[in-house]
Design a protein around this motif. Structure first.
Motif, short mmCIF file in Angstrom:
data_model
loop_
_atom_site.label_atom_id
_atom_site.label_comp_id
_atom_site.label_asym_id
_atom_site.label_seq_id
_atom_site.Cartn_x
_atom_site.Cartn_y
_atom_site.Cartn_z
N UNK A 6 48.71 6.44 -92.60
CA UNK A 6 49.37 6.51 -92.56
C UNK A 6 50.57 7.41 -93.38
N UNK A 7 50.19 7.21 -94.44
CA UNK A 7 50.18 8.13 -95.71
C UNK A 7 50.78 9.95 -95.57
N UNK A 11 53.91 12.20 -95.66
CA UNK A 11 53.72 13.16 -96.34
C UNK A 11 54.04 14.85 -95.45
N UNK A 12 52.81 15.18 -94.15
CA UNK A 12 53.35 16.18 -93.32
C UNK A 12 54.96 15.95 -93.04
N UNK A 13 55.10 14.91 -92.14
CA UNK A 13 55.88 14.49 -92.09
C UNK A 13 57.47 15.26 -92.53
N UNK A 14 56.87 14.61 -93.81
CA UNK A 14 58.58 14.63 -95.11
C UNK A 14 58.27 16.36 -95.70
N UNK A 15 57.51 16.94 -95.79
CA UNK A 15 56.78 18.32 -95.99
C UNK A 15 57.59 18.99 -94.98
N UNK A 16 57.22 19.00 -93.17
CA UNK A 16 58.27 19.99 -92.45
C UNK A 16 59.28 19.77 -92.63
N UNK A 42 47.97 17.17 -97.95
CA UNK A 42 46.71 17.87 -97.61
C UNK A 42 45.34 18.22 -97.84
N UNK A 43 45.41 18.88 -99.05
CA UNK A 43 44.96 19.12 -99.84
C UNK A 43 43.99 18.21 -101.42
N UNK A 44 45.85 17.88 -101.42
CA UNK A 44 45.32 17.53 -103.37
C UNK A 44 44.74 15.76 -102.60
N UNK A 45 45.97 14.98 -102.13
CA UNK A 45 45.74 14.04 -101.85
C UNK A 45 44.22 12.88 -100.98
N UNK A 46 43.38 14.02 -100.68
CA UNK A 46 42.05 13.44 -100.42
C UNK A 46 41.02 14.03 -101.61
#
Length: 52
Positions: A6-7, A11-16, A42-46
């Motif tokens: 979910x996070x 985050x992706x939806x907010x960025x778009x 997409x990159x740093x959180x993982x």
């Protein structure tokens, strides 16, 4: 939906959304901010979750 996913999805939806709004009002700063948000999610959180 997996609760750990979910996070990332939010985050992706907010960025778009930020990037799309930046395109609508032709603001390069908002477009770059949207791209930055997507990159962070997409990159740093993982990478930051590797130690958990």
């Amino acid at each position: 939906m997996d609760p750990e996913f979910a996070p990332y999805l939010i985050g992706i939806v907010v960025g778009f959304a930020v990037g799309g709004f930046g395109h609508l009002i032709k603001s390069n700063a908002l477009i770059a901010t949207g791209i930055g948000i997507i990159f962070l999610v997409a990159v740093l959180m993982p990478l930051l979750r590797v130690g958990e």
